[in-house]
Design a protein around this motif. Sequence first.
Motif, PDB file in Angstrom:
ATOM      1  N   GLU B   6       0.836  -1.204   0.000  1.00 42.49           N
ATOM      2  CA  GLU B   6       0.000   0.000   0.000  1.00 42.49           C
ATOM      3  C   GLU B   6       0.861   1.239   0.000  1.00 42.49           C
ATOM      4  OE1 GLU B   6      -3.811  -1.781   2.446  1.00 42.49           O
ATOM      5  OE2 GLU B   6      -2.742  -0.037   3.222  1.00 42.49           O
ATOM      6  N   GLU B  10       1.066   4.174  -2.741  1.00 44.99           N
ATOM      7  CA  GLU B  10       0.821   5.584  -2.443  1.00 44.99           C
ATOM      8  C   GLU B  10       1.944   6.465  -2.941  1.00 44.99           C
ATOM      9  OE1 GLU B  10      -0.950   5.843   1.625  1.00 44.99           O
ATOM     10  OE2 GLU B  10       0.193   7.733   1.565  1.00 44.99           O
ATOM     11  N   GLU B  14       1.792   9.314  -5.864  1.00 45.66           N
ATOM     12  CA  GLU B  14       2.117  10.717  -5.584  1.00 45.66           C
ATOM     13  C   GLU B  14       3.178  11.244  -6.536  1.00 45.66           C
ATOM     14  OE1 GLU B  14       1.165  10.780  -0.857  1.00 45.66           O
ATOM     15  OE2 GLU B  14       3.186  11.346  -1.528  1.00 45.66           O
TER      16      GLU B  14
END
Lengths: 209, 269
Positions: B6, B10, B14
């Motif tokens: 995860e 992320e 980003e």
Amino acid sequence: MEAPPVTVMPVTGGAINMMEYLLQGSVLDQALESLLHRLRGLCDNMEPETFTDHELVYLLKGQQGNPFILRARRSLSHPTSPWHLRYLGQPEVGDKSRHALVRNCVDVAASQSLPEFLNEMGFRMDHEFVASGHIFRKGAMKVVVSKVSRILVPGNTENTERMSLSYLVELSILAPAGQDTVSEDMRSFAEQLKPLIHLEKIDPSKQRH
Amino acid sequence: MQQREEKQLETAVESLISRVAHVKNALSSFIYKLENEYERLTWPSVLDNFALLSGQLNTINKLLRNEKTPAFRSQVIIPLLLSPDRDEDLAKLTEQRVPVFSHEIVPDHLRTKPDPEVEEQEKQLSAEAVRIGPELAQKHIQALNKLCSNLLEKLNNPREDREGDASVRQNKASFNPTDTSALVAAVAFGKGLSKCRPPGPVAPGHPGQGPMMSGGPTLQQVTIGGGSNQQAGMGGPGAPQQQGQPGKMPSSIKTNIKSASGSIHPYNR
């Protein structure tokens, strides 16, 4: 009432030693446009600034060997601006691997009566020249592209003659003493300007004769 | 294990967002330049813009190819709530491009298959490919490969010849090292700049200020030695540069500071 920020407070008990980190190179006239263009892309986005300055170099000879040198500079394009007086020390012979020329630098502003004052103090003008060109900024870095002209009649800045068919390019940063990371930034910026120009540290004492 | 994936997802998303934002900004400024500064635009500046875009696309590619990036293909996006009301947070996030998360925008933004027109074209192309048969397809492939290699050869060989030709590079040199040293010497200590003379017509009471002697030794004369200033003034290497022109600088009044270093004057006080 809270205390003013540190940068505004007067410096007492010794001045902050500012060092000038310098890299120099030159560019031929025919390549000037591409260099200016590249600098406009690499540097901070601002209106391209041109300048015309008249610099006079004054010497004070003491009893010992080396004379004391002061550089007085005034803007020909802004005649009412104050004069700029600068002292540059000897280049620091430190680390050979340092990428830029480092020397102590003291800058002050002065009024229009600066030349007379220096004469009264005993300084003699050694030489003068006119520098005109462009100036760019990138963060703390300053890039100056200038053509240097010699003054044919002392005191007459209209009548000048170019020294060579190249423009002098100088990359400099003014930083407090001890910040050596600055020269790394300068080196990577200089890399971006190759192969158009080669900015390198040129020791002025090696240039004599 | 789950959390690590995860986190990777992320961070990857980003950085992807920031890179895409860079590309967007570069594109918008380029378009603005093309539309508004049309007359002043030069080819090198257009090339620079293209180079910038290509560099940014390269970084995006590298980012996607990075082994730390999880496969986005395996992620699924499902809309949980659609509403025809304006959502302020969404509007702010997307810079007013998507003000409402409704059923109109979902087919466009969450699409995973190609556009219908593109799908049609792909279907036609694959039907065509099946139709021509495997042998003819193989012949086509070989012809294409031959053309590409010929072209590559032509492009590579002249470049090798050119690189050996130093004279061509001379013409393209954009700086001259001798000029560099001349300019640096001029700015650092006035080499090549005529030395300034103090004014010739001074009161006769002023000792030692004739046109041939400078009021203070020039930089080049310093190296010879301060004491022998007079000889240095006559025969120093700076002589050819000393034009005997009356200087325009105001004559210095003998100050106490100057007379303190009286050894440089031929007349003793």
